[in-house]
Scaffold this motif. Structure first.
Motif, mmCIF file in Angstrom:
data_model
loop_
_atom_site.group_PDB
_atom_site.id
_atom_site.type_symbol
_atom_site.label_atom_id
_atom_site.label_comp_id
_atom_site.label_asym_id
_atom_site.label_seq_id
_atom_site.Cartn_x
_atom_site.Cartn_y
_atom_site.Cartn_z
ATOM 1 N N UNK A 6 0.779 -1.113 -0.123
ATOM 2 C CA UNK A 6 -0.075 0.044 -0.127
ATOM 3 C C UNK A 6 0.728 1.254 0.144
ATOM 4 N N UNK A 7 1.710 1.499 0.880
ATOM 5 C CA UNK A 7 2.594 2.530 0.816
ATOM 6 C C UNK A 7 3.564 3.017 -0.579
ATOM 7 N N UNK A 8 3.992 1.261 -1.569
ATOM 8 C CA UNK A 8 4.449 1.924 -2.095
ATOM 9 C C UNK A 8 3.667 2.502 -3.332
ATOM 10 N N UNK A 9 1.823 2.013 -3.253
ATOM 11 C CA UNK A 9 1.259 2.783 -4.471
ATOM 12 C C UNK A 9 1.360 4.140 -3.946
ATOM 13 N N UNK A 10 0.813 4.653 -2.962
ATOM 14 C CA UNK A 10 0.755 6.089 -2.454
ATOM 15 C C UNK A 10 2.233 7.144 -2.734
ATOM 16 N N UNK A 11 2.893 6.164 -2.951
ATOM 17 C CA UNK A 11 4.225 6.950 -3.456
ATOM 18 C C UNK A 11 4.102 7.018 -4.760
#
Length: 136
Positions: A6-11
């Motif tokens: 999820x953090x990768x997609x936000x970045x």
């Protein structure tokens, strides 16, 4: 297989949004500059030396550049300028097309020809472009 968290997609989303915002601001900044086409000149340099400065207003004309590096022909018309002949092998300068806005350029590297659209010293486009100070 690589799994995105999820953090990768936000970045990725934030980076894409920042990129789009930067391109949008740059586009609108370029569109907001006003200039008087009658104040524009084409500054032609060959091998780093000033060859000729051509005002872009007035009648159409052809500028022939014959040097030890090669042969080029520029055509001035409709408030702009275009390379219509170059004897260099790839003819990339001819593909650069018609230029008519400040800071647009045509470059013929093998023939060492550089053409840039610039304004007169008195035009508003050049406000703030002067040297502010010399530092020793």
């Amino acid at each position: 297989m690589l799994k995105l968290k999820k953090g990768d997609l936000w970045l990725i989303a934030v980076l894409v949004a920042v990129g789009i915002l930067w391109l949008g601001l740059r586009y609108f900044n370029e569109q907001s500059h006003t200039y008087n086409p009658a104040d524009l000149n084409a500054v032609i340099t060959v091998d780093g030396q000033l060859y000729k400065t051509v005002p872009l207003n007035g009648a159409a004309e052809q500028i022939e550049i014959k040097t030890e590096f090669g042969h080029n022909i520029l055509k001035k018309f409709d408030g702009g300028i275009q390379m219509i002949f170059a004897d260099c092998p790839k003819k990339i300068s001819m593909a650069m097309g018609f230029i008519s806005r400040p800071n647009e350029t045509i470059i013929c590297v093998p023939n060492r020809v550089y053409v840039e659209i610039a304004g007169n010293k008195g035009s508003k486009e050049n406000e703030g472009d002067e040297v502010d100070a010399y530092v020793r």
